[in-house]
Design an enzyme around this catalytic site. Structure first.
Site, short mmCIF file in Angstrom:
data_model
loop_
_atom_site.label_atom_id
_atom_site.label_comp_id
_atom_site.label_asym_id
_atom_site.label_seq_id
_atom_site.Cartn_x
_atom_site.Cartn_y
_atom_site.Cartn_z
N ARG A 12 0.84 -1.19 0.00
CA ARG A 12 0.00 0.00 0.00
C ARG A 12 0.88 1.25 0.00
O ARG A 12 1.93 1.27 0.61
CB ARG A 12 -0.92 0.02 1.22
N CYS A 64 1.48 -7.59 11.57
CA CYS A 64 1.83 -7.74 13.00
C CYS A 64 1.12 -8.93 13.63
O CYS A 64 1.02 -9.02 14.85
CB CYS A 64 1.53 -6.46 13.75
N ARG A 104 1.96 -12.21 -1.01
CA ARG A 104 0.68 -12.58 -0.37
C ARG A 104 0.03 -13.77 -1.05
O ARG A 104 0.29 -14.07 -2.21
CB ARG A 104 -0.27 -11.39 -0.41
P1 GTP Z 1 -1.91 -7.80 7.37
O1 GTP Z 1 -2.47 -8.83 6.45
O2 GTP Z 1 -0.87 -6.95 6.71
O3 GTP Z 1 -2.96 -6.96 8.03
O4 GTP Z 1 -1.02 -8.59 8.48
P2 GTP Z 1 -1.40 -9.47 9.76
O5 GTP Z 1 -1.60 -8.58 10.94
O6 GTP Z 1 -2.48 -10.42 9.44
O7 GTP Z 1 -0.02 -10.25 10.03
P3 GTP Z 1 0.37 -11.80 9.83
O8 GTP Z 1 -0.39 -12.71 10.72
O9 GTP Z 1 0.34 -12.08 8.38
O10 GTP Z 1 1.89 -11.78 10.34
C1 GTP Z 1 2.87 -10.96 9.76
C2 GTP Z 1 4.24 -11.46 10.11
O11 GTP Z 1 4.39 -11.56 11.53
C3 GTP Z 1 4.54 -12.84 9.55
O12 GTP Z 1 5.85 -12.86 9.04
C4 GTP Z 1 4.42 -13.75 10.75
O13 GTP Z 1 5.23 -14.89 10.62
C5 GTP Z 1 4.84 -12.86 11.91
N1 GTP Z 1 4.18 -13.23 13.19
C6 GTP Z 1 2.86 -13.46 13.37
N2 GTP Z 1 2.58 -13.81 14.64
C7 GTP Z 1 3.76 -13.80 15.30
C8 GTP Z 1 4.13 -14.08 16.67
O14 GTP Z 1 3.31 -14.40 17.52
N3 GTP Z 1 5.46 -13.94 16.98
C9 GTP Z 1 6.38 -13.58 16.04
N4 GTP Z 1 7.64 -13.48 16.43
N5 GTP Z 1 6.07 -13.32 14.75
C10 GTP Z 1 4.78 -13.42 14.38
C1 SPV Z 2 -2.62 -4.65 5.28
O1 SPV Z 2 -1.66 -4.05 4.77
O2 SPV Z 2 -3.08 -4.34 6.40
C2 SPV Z 2 -3.24 -5.79 4.58
C3 SPV Z 2 -2.88 -6.00 3.18
O3 SPV Z 2 -4.08 -6.47 5.13
S1 SPV Z 2 -3.68 -4.86 2.14
O4 SPV Z 2 -4.90 -5.47 1.66
O5 SPV Z 2 -2.74 -4.60 1.06
O6 SPV Z 2 -4.00 -3.66 2.86
#
Ligand code: GTP
Ligand code: SPV
Ligand code: MN
Length: 603
Positions: free
Chosen positions: A74, A255, A380
């Site tokens: 984004r 995150c 993704r």
């Molecule tokens: P968006 O889709 O961008 O909104 O992201 P999200 O909040 O869904 O994050 P996602 O679960 O995809 O995790 C993003 C990154 O953080 C990945 O590389 C994961 O492996 C890492 N991650 C997720 N949970 C943890 C955790 O509990 N500990 C650590 N160390 N890393 C984590």
């Molecule tokens: C984020 O960036 O928080 C996502 C991926 O979940 S996007 O749909 O590109 O915003």
């Protein structure tokens, strides 16, 4: 040129006509949502190379796509809230006047679809027939967008039938244009219920139901209509007695929302009989029901998840979810029709290209000797929700699921303890409003820099952030049952820069305490920032973690928090008179508690 009989809806007809006159597509095609039509589109995209069909045995009905190298996340600096009064967008948003924004972007759109097809995609966010449901129509010249929309929400004729003759839909116009980054614009016109996106092909910029409608436009609607549109996952925790309670949690992009939403209980807790049910991984729409209880839905029907780091140990449910019917974007592509990413499962394919299409193998280094990642850090997968083994049977409930606790969290190397509980609703709103996190690959900008990201909504709140805080306070006043509010940090690091907490499935240990506290149980100690678990309050059975590490994880360092309070004050100052007085008072109470702690230590 457009055919007249695409739809009977006069408002929709007129708008399609106008936008087609602007963009000048060769053809306008109505997307009815049928499998037959989607197959034609998949074949067409595979024919032009826009999408690459993967090995049908290893990845049934799955495709690979690469976005332009300058278009992989984004672009917040190209994202605008376009309101008549600048003050309505507030100081945290980029603003343009609607006149200027329409005029400039019209220039970018004009004639941009010559030689291309404009697809008309009616879509619904939220279950059809539900009081939560909102309808949009996206016009796009990208088959990739159409196929992603098919996974991420309900599209086609069932939606246009529900819309009927109504004018109540969000007008979403997307064009790839030339992909010129300087001319990229993601424009929101909440007063017109309209979104325009041009010169991008990246997820959050172009799947307009997601961040644009379901957060920026919806947060504006939610303020007017008395509900909440949040960047939150929703999960159900079924405890050993069979009771399921639901948590909604806001973490900034990349995150850990997807990972937490699909959490698999660790051995020590599984034997107790816990089970996690996934309701949503990115967006929650939340309303008060007739009893004054918060209820939430996930308006999406798919996952647009971060690929790197996803593997059978960290997130087996995500691995299962992407087994088939999935679109992979900007990961490693094998000549054998397989995909791979960093910290994924197994070995990368022997003969492979990276996300830029260059020959690539594990261990390859750039001119400076730095390893080259094969997948982009923000690569993704787009996968159907119902392929997730932990998909909640209540995910499609039109009335949503009841929320017992709200959780906020960020990526903080230091400072924020593993978990703490707010003292009250207003204090919880203060905790959400003062959230901060390190920048990740999900958005362009300096990686790792700590920035304030209130409610994980900094890039997504469609109006003045101060008024948004007020709305949260007001919703608490309107509620009859108040969920408790918590803050978590899975990302605290030790001296050696390693994560102190194992994270992922082990996070259930923290959720268990959160739900105990929400029920008025569980042991905690009051600290200046909130209630923190006592040393024995978290069930750590089966986890190898020493007491020094736990102490570090739960520590509240008074001096560091005093600096944090200064930083929060500086952020609050940017909101001027729109900062709710309740939050000013919460900040001052925090300072008092910190000073008392210092004084007590000196005695
Ligand atoms: P968006 O889709 O961008 O909104 O992201 P999200 O909040 O869904 O994050 P996602 O679960 O995809 O995790 C993003 C990154 O953080 C990945 O590389 C994961 O492996 C890492 N991650 C997720 N949970 C943890 C955790 O509990 N500990 C650590 N160390 N890393 C984590
Ligand atoms: C984020 O960036 O928080 C996502 C991926 O979940 S996007 O749909 O590109 O915003
Ligand atoms: Mn997100």
């Amino acid at each position: 040129m457009p055919e007249d009989n695409l739809t009977q809806n006069k408002h929709l007809q007129k708008w399609i006509q106008e936008m087609a006159e602007l963009c000048q597509p060769d053809k306008v095609v109505w997307v009815d949502g049928s499998e037959a039509q989607l197959e034609v589109l998949r074949a067409e995209a595979a024919g032009t190379g826009e999408m690459i069909k993967l090995d049908p045995v290893k990845h049934p009905n799955s495709y690979y796509h690469r976005t332009h190298r300058n278009d992989v996340a984004r672009t917040e600096d190209k994202t605008f809230i376009c309101t008549r009064n600048k003050a309505d967008a507030g100081p945290t948003n980029n603003w343009k006047s609607p006149e200027d924004a329409y005029a400039e972007a019209s220039g970018f759109f004009r004639g941009s679809m010559r030689g291309r097809t404009m697809y008309v995609v009616p879509f619904a966010m939220g279950p059809l027939g539900s009081p939560f449901r909102k309808i949009g129509v996206e016009l796009t010249d990208s088959i990739y967008v159409v196929l992603n929309m098919r996974i991420m929400c309900i599209i086609g004729n069932p939606v246009s039938e529900e819309l009927g003759a109504s004018n109540d839909f969000t007008r979403c116009l997307h064009g790839k244009g030339t992909l010129d980054a300087d001319k990229r614009r993601i424009l929101h016109f909440p007063e017109d219920n309209t979104v325009w996106s041009v010169n991008s092909g990246y997820g959050g910029n172009v799947l307009l139901g997601k961040k644009c409608l379901a957060l920026r436009i919806a947060s504006w609607m939610a303020k007017q209509e008395g509900w909440l549109a949040e960047h939150m996952l929703i999960l159900g925790v079924e405890d050993p007695s069979g009771r399921t309670e639901y948590i909604a949690a806001a973490f900034p992009s990349a995150c850990g929302k997807t990972n937490l939403a699909m959490l698999l209980p660790p051995e020590g807790l599984r034997s107790k009989g816990y089970k996690i049910w996934t309701v949503g991984d990115d967006i929650a729409w939340i309303r008060l029901d007739a009893k004054g209880q918060f209820r939430a839905i996930n308006p999406e029907t798919g996952f647009f998840g971060v690929a790197p780091g996803t593997n059978i140990r960290t997130n087996p449910s995500a691995v299962a979810s992407v087994r088939k019917n999935t679109i992979f974007t900007n990961v490693v592509l094998g000549k054998d029709g397989t995909v791979w990413w960093e910290e994924g499962d197994g070995e990368p394919p022997a003969d492979a290209v990276d996300w830029l299409g260059r020959p690539w193998h594990l261990g390859i280094k750039d001119a400076d000797g730095k390893p080259i990642a094969g997948a982009h850090a923000n690569s993704r997968f787009t996968a159907p929700f119902n392929q997730c083994p932990s998909a909640s049977p209540h995910a499609g409930d039109p009335e949503g699921v009841p929320i017992s606790a709200f959780v906020f969290g960020g990526r903080r190397n230091t400072l924020a303890p593993l978990v703490y509980e707010a003292f009250s609703w207003d204090h919880g709103v203060f905790v959400g409003s003062s959230m901060a996190s390190e920048r990740t690959a999900a958005q362009f900008g300096k990686q790792g820099e700590v920035r304030r990201d209130p409610f994980a909504m900094l890039p997504f709140c469609g109006y003045h952030m101060g008024r948004y805080f007020q709305h949260w306070i007001d919703m608490g006043r309107a509620a009859k049952t108040l969920p408790k509010i918590f803050h978590v940090n899975w990302f605290k690091r030790g001296q050696d820069n390693r994560f102190l907490w194992p994270g992922y499935g082990e996070n259930l240990r923290v959720l268990e305490w959160i739900l105990e506290r929400a029920r008025g149980e569980g042991d905690a100690e009051a600290t200046p920032i909130g209630y923190v678990p006592t040393p024995d309050a978290l069930d750590l059975a089966g986890l190898e973690i020493d007491s020094d590490t736990m102490e570090e994880l739960l520590k509240v360092d008074v001096n560091s928090w005093k600096h944090e309070a200064d930083d929060i004050e500086a952020f609050f100052a940017t909101l001027g008179s729109e900062l709710p007085s309740e939050l000013r008072e919460e900040l001052s109470s925090l300072r008092t508690r910190l000073d008392e702690k210092t004084a007590a230590a000196a005695r």
